[in-house]
Design a protein around this motif. Structure first.
Motif, PDB file in Angstrom:
ATOM      1  N   ARG A  62       0.852  -1.191   0.000  1.00 24.09           N
ATOM      2  CA  ARG A  62       0.000   0.000   0.000  1.00 24.09           C
ATOM      3  C   ARG A  62       0.889   1.243   0.000  1.00 24.09           C
ATOM      4  NH1 ARG A  62      -5.068   0.558   0.530  1.00 24.09           N
ATOM      5  NH2 ARG A  62      -6.027   2.457   1.290  1.00 24.09           N
ATOM      6  N   VAL A  63       0.560   2.202  -0.885  1.00 21.57           N
ATOM      7  CA  VAL A  63       1.360   3.416  -1.023  1.00 21.57           C
ATOM      8  C   VAL A  63       0.471   4.660  -1.042  1.00 21.57           C
ATOM      9  CG1 VAL A  63       3.240   2.271  -2.266  1.00 21.57           C
ATOM     10  CG2 VAL A  63       1.369   3.300  -3.563  1.00 21.57           C
ATOM     11  N   PHE A  64       1.094   5.770  -0.729  1.00 19.22           N
ATOM     12  CA  PHE A  64       0.460   7.087  -0.866  1.00 19.22           C
ATOM     13  C   PHE A  64       1.332   7.876  -1.830  1.00 19.22           C
ATOM     14  CE2 PHE A  64       0.444  11.602   0.198  1.00 19.22           C
ATOM     15  CZ  PHE A  64      -0.904  11.885   0.078  1.00 19.22           C
ATOM     16  N   ILE A  65       0.718   8.457  -2.850  1.00 19.22           N
ATOM     17  CA  ILE A  65       1.453   9.219  -3.857  1.00 19.22           C
ATOM     18  C   ILE A  65       0.784  10.562  -4.070  1.00 19.22           C
ATOM     19  CG2 ILE A  65       2.151   9.323  -6.292  1.00 19.22           C
ATOM     20  CD1 ILE A  65       2.386   6.266  -6.225  1.00 19.22           C
ATOM     21  N   LYS A  66       1.610  11.600  -4.103  1.00 18.48           N
ATOM     22  CA  LYS A  66       1.149  12.965  -4.393  1.00 18.48           C
ATOM     23  C   LYS A  66       1.863  13.394  -5.676  1.00 18.48           C
ATOM     24  CE  LYS A  66       0.137  16.877  -1.576  1.00 18.48           C
ATOM     25  NZ  LYS A  66       0.335  17.505  -0.289  1.00 18.48           N
ATOM     26  N   THR A  67       1.115  13.989  -6.610  1.00 15.49           N
ATOM     27  CA  THR A  67       1.696  14.378  -7.896  1.00 15.49           C
ATOM     28  C   THR A  67       1.821  15.897  -8.015  1.00 15.49           C
ATOM     29  OG1 THR A  67      -0.495  14.332  -8.936  1.00 15.49           O
ATOM     30  CG2 THR A  67       0.832  12.326  -9.098  1.00 15.49           C
ATOM     31  N   TYR A  68       2.687  16.317  -8.918  1.00 18.18           N
ATOM     32  CA  TYR A  68       2.883  17.746  -9.172  1.00 18.18           C
ATOM     33  C   TYR A  68       1.659  18.368  -9.832  1.00 18.18           C
ATOM     34  CZ  TYR A  68       7.865  17.113  -8.231  1.00 18.18           C
ATOM     35  OH  TYR A  68       9.069  16.836  -7.637  1.00 18.18           O
ATOM     36  N   GLU A  69       0.974  17.588 -10.662  1.00 22.82           N
ATOM     37  CA  GLU A  69      -0.194  18.093 -11.374  1.00 22.82           C
ATOM     38  C   GLU A  69      -1.281  17.020 -11.355  1.00 22.82           C
ATOM     39  OE1 GLU A  69       1.250  17.238 -15.885  1.00 22.82           O
ATOM     40  OE2 GLU A  69       2.286  18.815 -14.810  1.00 22.82           O
ATOM     41  N   PRO A  70      -2.533  17.418 -11.533  1.00 19.91           N
ATOM     42  CA  PRO A  70      -3.627  16.445 -11.463  1.00 19.91           C
ATOM     43  C   PRO A  70      -3.526  15.344 -12.528  1.00 19.91           C
ATOM     44  CG  PRO A  70      -4.479  18.690 -11.400  1.00 19.91           C
ATOM     45  CD  PRO A  70      -3.024  18.781 -11.738  1.00 19.91           C
ATOM     46  N   ILE A  71      -3.896  14.158 -12.112  1.00 19.42           N
ATOM     47  CA  ILE A  71      -4.041  13.016 -13.005  1.00 19.42           C
ATOM     48  C   ILE A  71      -5.449  12.495 -12.759  1.00 19.42           C
ATOM     49  CG2 ILE A  71      -3.272  10.655 -13.502  1.00 19.42           C
ATOM     50  CD1 ILE A  71      -0.447  11.638 -12.603  1.00 19.42           C
ATOM     51  N   GLN A  72      -6.253  12.455 -13.793  1.00 16.69           N
ATOM     52  CA  GLN A  72      -7.671  12.105 -13.667  1.00 16.69           C
ATOM     53  C   GLN A  72      -8.334  12.966 -12.589  1.00 16.69           C
ATOM     54  OE1 GLN A  72      -8.415   7.878 -13.471  1.00 16.69           O
ATOM     55  NE2 GLN A  72      -6.807   7.425 -14.956  1.00 16.69           N
ATOM     56  N   ASN A  73      -8.017  14.258 -12.617  1.00 17.04           N
ATOM     57  CA  ASN A  73      -8.577  15.281 -11.711  1.00 17.04           C
ATOM     58  C   ASN A  73      -8.180  15.132 -10.246  1.00 17.04           C
ATOM     59  OD1 ASN A  73      -9.972  16.588 -13.843  1.00 17.04           O
ATOM     60  ND2 ASN A  73     -11.565  15.007 -13.720  1.00 17.04           N
ATOM     61  N   GLU A  74      -7.166  14.340  -9.956  1.00 15.62           N
ATOM     62  CA  GLU A  74      -6.709  14.156  -8.571  1.00 15.62           C
ATOM     63  C   GLU A  74      -5.203  14.349  -8.503  1.00 15.62           C
ATOM     64  OE1 GLU A  74      -8.652  13.516  -5.902  1.00 15.62           O
ATOM     65  OE2 GLU A  74     -10.475  13.407  -7.116  1.00 15.62           O
ATOM     66  N   LYS A  75      -4.723  14.761  -7.310  1.00 18.87           N
ATOM     67  CA  LYS A  75      -3.281  14.900  -7.094  1.00 18.87           C
ATOM     68  C   LYS A  75      -2.770  13.974  -5.990  1.00 18.87           C
ATOM     69  CE  LYS A  75      -1.247  18.937  -7.426  1.00 18.87           C
ATOM     70  NZ  LYS A  75      -0.873  20.328  -7.147  1.00 18.87           N
ATOM     71  N   GLU A  76      -3.684  13.276  -5.309  1.00 18.15           N
ATOM     72  CA  GLU A  76      -3.295  12.363  -4.234  1.00 18.15           C
ATOM     73  C   GLU A  76      -3.961  11.012  -4.445  1.00 18.15           C
ATOM     74  OE1 GLU A  76      -4.076  14.044  -0.382  1.00 18.15           O
ATOM     75  OE2 GLU A  76      -2.654  15.675  -0.696  1.00 18.15           O
ATOM     76  N   PHE A  77      -3.147   9.960  -4.287  1.00 14.50           N
ATOM     77  CA  PHE A  77      -3.633   8.611  -4.525  1.00 14.50           C
ATOM     78  C   PHE A  77      -3.125   7.693  -3.425  1.00 14.50           C
ATOM     79  CE2 PHE A  77      -2.829  10.861  -8.440  1.00 14.50           C
ATOM     80  CZ  PHE A  77      -4.035  10.753  -9.113  1.00 14.50           C
ATOM     81  N   GLU A  78      -4.012   6.824  -2.943  1.00 17.21           N
ATOM     82  CA  GLU A  78      -3.602   5.827  -1.972  1.00 17.21           C
ATOM     83  C   GLU A  78      -4.196   4.497  -2.390  1.00 17.21           C
ATOM     84  OE1 GLU A  78      -3.770   4.835   2.768  1.00 17.21           O
ATOM     85  OE2 GLU A  78      -3.616   6.920   2.141  1.00 17.21           O
TER      86      GLU A  78
END
Length: 156
Positions: free
Chosen positions: A99-115
């Motif tokens: 399990r990971v938490f990822i934050k992106t520089y720009e939105p991907i599929q309208n999101e910037k944070e994924f877990e």
């Protein structure tokens, strides 16, 4: 600041290699009026306080010899903890299935944070399976768009 981290990495790398440990991360930060040099180390089955003490002692000797930091600071050597950062490509490869938490520089599929579960990594794209309510959704994240990544703890 990145120059200090570069120097510290050169000093600590042979120490952790000699002890069959992994250098996970180095932080050099000012908190309040104090500076902290934090070195995070690990190994497959986890590290203990003795190993942290050995690395701290050996690194302190090197730092005293070369004196690369002109002001007072606190040296801390520790485990990265349960939510260890994922910084290098090898960190992502080793974390497939976790399990990971990822934050992106720009939105991907309208999101910037994924877990979610890190399902694959090919050197260019990180694939994470996230749960949205009761549905699984596969998100492909370009490696060069990741601002922050770490292991995540699941409380379910």
């Amino acid at each position: 600041m990145s120059k200090v981290i570069e120097i510290i990495e050169e000093l600590v790398a042979p120490i952790v290699d000699e002890l069959n440990l992994e250098l996970v991360d180095i932080e050099y930060v000012k908190e309040g009026k104090s500076w902290f040099l934090r070195v995070f180390i690990d190994k497959e089955d986890g590290i203990d306080i003795e190993e942290c003490g050995i690395v701290s002692e050996k690194l302190s000797e090197k730092l005293d010899e070369l004196d690369p930091i002109p002001h007072n600071y606190y040296l801390e050597v520790s485990s990265p903890g349960a939510e260890r950062p994922l910084k290098k490509e090898s960190d992502f490869t080793k974390s497939i299935g976790k399990r990971v938490f990822i934050k992106t520089y720009e939105p991907i599929q309208n999101e910037k944070e994924f877990e979610g579960e890190l399902t694959s990594f090919d050197g260019e794209t990180v694939v994470v399976t996230v749960m949205i309510k009761t549905r699984k959704k596969v998100i492909e994240i370009p490696y060069n768009k990741i601002a922050l990544a770490r292991l995540a703890i699941s409380f379910s």
